[in-house]
Scaffold this active site. Structure first.
Site, short mmCIF file in Angstrom:
data_model
loop_
_atom_site.label_atom_id
_atom_site.label_comp_id
_atom_site.label_asym_id
_atom_site.label_seq_id
_atom_site.Cartn_x
_atom_site.Cartn_y
_atom_site.Cartn_z
N HIS A 115 6.42 3.86 1.87
CA HIS A 115 6.04 4.25 3.23
C HIS A 115 6.27 3.12 4.22
CE1 HIS A 115 2.62 1.93 1.86
NE2 HIS A 115 2.19 1.83 3.11
N ASP A 117 3.96 1.61 7.41
CA ASP A 117 2.56 1.76 7.80
C ASP A 117 2.41 2.56 9.10
OD1 ASP A 117 1.35 0.53 5.63
OD2 ASP A 117 1.61 -1.47 6.50
N HIS A 270 7.67 0.02 2.25
CA HIS A 270 7.12 -0.81 1.18
C HIS A 270 6.33 0.04 0.20
CE1 HIS A 270 3.98 -0.77 4.26
NE2 HIS A 270 3.10 -1.01 3.31
N ARG A 285 -5.73 -6.61 5.24
CA ARG A 285 -4.54 -6.21 6.03
C ARG A 285 -4.90 -5.98 7.49
NH1 ARG A 285 -1.63 -0.52 5.03
NH2 ARG A 285 -2.41 0.01 7.09
C1 SIN Z 1 -0.02 -1.43 1.81
O1 SIN Z 1 0.66 -0.43 1.64
O2 SIN Z 1 -0.25 -1.85 2.95
C2 SIN Z 1 -0.59 -2.20 0.64
C3 SIN Z 1 0.47 -2.92 -0.11
C4 SIN Z 1 -0.08 -3.60 -1.32
O3 SIN Z 1 -1.26 -3.45 -1.64
O4 SIN Z 1 0.69 -4.28 -2.01
#
Ligand code: SIN
Length: 294
Positions: A115, A117, A270, A285
């Protein structure tokens, strides 16, 4: 592998060391807990646009410092699952598989589908900054796929089929599936559902700062192609999901203690690769708001 030493007129010299990968670079010699001069910031911006992922090693940042650095890039977005915001810092989403006294302390399955974000928002994210707090001994990597390369490599027939078209993104697309896999995932309140109606974005977007084209669909949130019969649209989307995350476009980040990783959601997708459930993983995050994709 080349290393650029960037000397800012005002103070710091730091190194930007590109990875031997289709994206990403390590920034060495910069302490983000210290005030960042405008000149240093501009150097970072240009490295960010060149490499799409910047990895800052050994960053012992407080949440306030993490938020402060994040805000330099733009206003911050709050996640719809506000219950996983860090106490006292609602802009910080706790990404964690830790269950404490029977309660999840954070979003444990964030990123299990590829995805970008907040692609489900009218103004999706410019970039996200993920700061390692507690890492598993095994696994827990994050993968990033370069969507400029994905677009550039698309077969002409596929490009022609999607150029100029828009696709719908919806936060709820995989929610029931995620709840099946992760029973702790909360039910959404009506107010939360109302915050995330479906939105349509171009399938191919132009990066607002570099002008480079990038694919902008993902398996986590993209539901359909607008104005295309359902079967045909789903077949096209499946093809795009597969093509856009091929290993040749991917950098795999293996976390080190106190890493802060900043990535460009306008250029990348990612994926969280996961770790054994008994291994504790916790990261903080922040998410910087971007523009309306065009
Ligand atoms: C995310 O998708 O923001 C998390 C990525 C992760 O936990 O590695």
């Amino acid at each position: 592998m080349s290393t650029d030493t960037i000397a800012s007129p005002s103070r710091t010299a730091f190194d930007v060391r590109p990875f031997d990968a289709p994206l990403g670079a390590e920034v060495l010699g910069l302490d983000l807990a210290q005030p960042l001069s405008a000149a240093d910031f501009e150097c970072l911006r240009s490295a960010f646009l060149d490499h799409h992922v910047l990895v800052f090693r050994h960053q012992r940042l407080t949440p306030t410092q993490h938020v402060g650095f994040s805000r330099r890039w733009g206003p911050l977005q709050r996640h719809v699952l506000h219950q996983f915001g860090l106490y006292g810092h609602p802009e910080v989403l706790i990404v964690s598989n830790i269950i404490d006294s029977g309660e999840p302390i954070g979003l444990g399955d964030a990123g299990v589908f590829w995805h970008s974000d907040l692609s489900y928002k009218p103004r999706p994210s410019l970039g996200s900054l993920l700061h390692a707090q507690e890492l598993p001994a095994e696994g827990g990597d994050t993968l990033f796929a370069n969507q400029h390369l994905a677009w550039d490599s698309l077969p002409v027939a596929l490009r022609d089929a999607v150029a100029g078209r828009r696709a719908e993104h919806h936060y709820l697309k995989q929610y029931a599936e995620l709840q099946k896999r992760s029973p702790w995932r909360p039910n959404l309140s009506e107010a939360q559902v109302a915050q995330v109606p479906p939105v349509a974005h171009p399938i191919v977007r132009r990066h607002p700062e570099t002008g480079a084209r990038a694919l902008f669909v993902n398996e986590h949130f993209t539901t359909r192609i607008v104005g295309v019969p359902e079967d045909e649209g789903q077949a096209l989307l499946q093809e795009l999901f597969t093509v856009s995350t091929q290993p040749r476009f991917v950098y795999r980040h293996r976390w080190q203690p106190h890493d802060l990783v900043f990535w460009d959601n306008r250029s990348l997708q990612h994926l969280a690769a996961g770790c054994p459930p008994q291994q504790r993983r916790k990261l903080y995050r922040t998410t910087v708001e971007g523009d309306v994709p065009a």
